[in-house]
Design an enzyme around this catalytic site. Structure first.
Site, PDB file in Angstrom:
ATOM      1  N   CYS A 146       0.812  -1.219   0.000  1.00  0.00           N
ATOM      2  CA  CYS A 146       0.000   0.000   0.000  1.00  0.00           C
ATOM      3  C   CYS A 146       0.841   1.262   0.000  1.00  0.00           C
ATOM      4  O   CYS A 146       0.314   2.369  -0.140  1.00  0.00           O
ATOM      5  CB  CYS A 146      -0.951   0.007   1.200  1.00  0.00           C
ATOM      6  N   HIS A 183     -13.581  11.989  -7.346  1.00  0.00           N
ATOM      7  CA  HIS A 183     -13.668  11.150  -8.546  1.00  0.00           C
ATOM      8  C   HIS A 183     -12.545  11.497  -9.512  1.00  0.00           C
ATOM      9  O   HIS A 183     -12.319  12.658  -9.844  1.00  0.00           O
ATOM     10  CB  HIS A 183     -15.033  11.355  -9.201  1.00  0.00           C
ATOM     11  N   GLU A 223     -13.060   0.197   0.755  1.00  0.00           N
ATOM     12  CA  GLU A 223     -11.811   0.326   0.009  1.00  0.00           C
ATOM     13  C   GLU A 223     -11.767  -0.711  -1.108  1.00  0.00           C
ATOM     14  O   GLU A 223     -11.306  -0.453  -2.219  1.00  0.00           O
ATOM     15  CB  GLU A 223     -10.626   0.152   0.947  1.00  0.00           C
TER      16      GLU A 223
END
Length: 357
Positions: A146, A183, A223
């Site tokens: 990550c 977005h 997520e």
């Protein structure tokens, strides 16, 4: 360990409706239809089901029977204003039973929206939003995947008490600026999201919505399809989903019941965890650690005959969920709840005493 167990059931129905209270040009004011899903969660008194372990099956049958007057019908013939909330209230009256106690009733008119009548009778509405974003977690150890720039199709559920003027249109209006910001964006570049864990995202969103939406009750961030975090203004909780493909026999089912046969399910298992937020990492528990620490127990259950495991001779869904919670807390002390569904929406929710599942 003391636990609290709730039973859950879900059932679909198809219906048409016209909603009042909207301008004539609003799509909801026209006759239209949905594939609804109704859901119920409740505690069940001992002896209510036909046999110990038969609670989920009987609750699902009771829910399906209650929905018969709505299935393939014009809902306005049953309810003057058949909103999702009013359908939930109608259903609560049909299901009322002292043996079931206080119930939580949900009605989803689509996968994107629905209403919830909580155990206290408070109505909530929720809406699901999707955005495509990149991020990386800057504080993870070197080599952690990550820490690399990557992306997700995030989903967020915004839930609010259905106070005066709070409906799906209101949720859309307050969400719109956040959709524009999130977005097709790199989350690390947004002020306050330099460390965009699921937990940090849930509180970041809460802070930006709550001023405009005082009745905000929950923000949930997915997520991925199998993990995420939620924030209610006070507490962070995360979850991790897994699937178990396991066989079972319910030995306490009566002779002739299909439940006595050797059969199986693809169970959906949800692990709920709660812990103080790590101020450096920005998370409560690393999702990767949850999966790794739970893996030995997962392997003991997956692709196995559950009724042959010591301590699981009674392997109905509630007993299995209770057993998983007790066993897993040795390695995952942050674990405070287990949801286990044998089919979609039908199963048991077990929480450590004093924790809401």
């Amino acid at each position: 360990m003391n636990t609290k167990t709730l039973y859950a059931a879900a059932a679909p129905f198809e219906a048409a409706r016209q909603l009042t209270g909207h301008a004539p040009a609003h799509p909801a004011s026209r006759l239209h239809g949905h594939g609804f899903t109704a859901r119920v969660q409740c505690a069940i008194e001992a002896g209510w089901a036909d046999y110990p372990g038969g609670e989920v099956e009987k609750l699902q049958q009771r829910l399906a029977a209650a929905l018969v007057p709505l299935d393939y019908r014009h809902l306005n013939e049953q309810l003057a204003d058949p909103s999702d909330i009013n359908i939930a209230r109608w259903l609560a009256r049909q299901l009322a039973d002292p043996a079931l106690g206080q119930m939580e009733i949900g009605v989803d008119s689509t996968e994107r929206q629905g209403a919830l009548l909580d155990a206290a009778g408070q109505a909530h509405v929720w809406r699901r939003y999707v955005f495509q974003s990149a991020h990386r977690l800057p504080n993870v150890p070197e080599g952690h995947k990550c820490g690399r720039m990557h992306g997700h199709g995030f989903e967020v559920i915004v839930q609010a008490r259905a106070d005066e003027g709070v409906d799906y249109d209101r949720l859309d209006a307050v969400w719109a600026p956040l959709q524009h910001a999130l977005h097709y964006a790199c989350l690390n570049e947004l002020a306050g999201l330099e460390n965009p864990t699921s937990e940090m995202m849930s509180s970041w969103i809460w802070q930006r919505l709550q001023a405009q939406l005082p009745s905000l009750s929950l923000v949930t961030v997915y997520e991925t399809a199998s993990c995420g975090a939620r924030f209610d203004g006070r507490q962070y909780r995360i979850w991790k989903d897994l699937t178990l493909d396991s066989a079972r026999q319910l030995r306490r089912a009566p002779e002739g019941s299909v439940q006595r046969r050797l059969h199986g399910h693809t169970y959906t298992l949800r692990l709920h965890l709660s812990a103080p937020l790590d101020q450096i990492m920005g998370w409560t528990v690393d999702f990767g650690d949850v999966k790794q620490l739970f893996n030995p127990l997962f392997k003991a259950l997956d692709h196995r005959p559950l009724h042959e495991i010591a301590g699981l001779e009674d392997c109905d869904t509630a007993t299995l969920a209770q057993w998983i919670l007790a066993q897993a807390r040795a390695d995952l002390p942050q674990l405070d709840g287990v949801d286990l569904f044998e089919t979609r929406g039908c199963g048991a929710l077990v929480a450590a005493q004093g924790v809401t599942p």
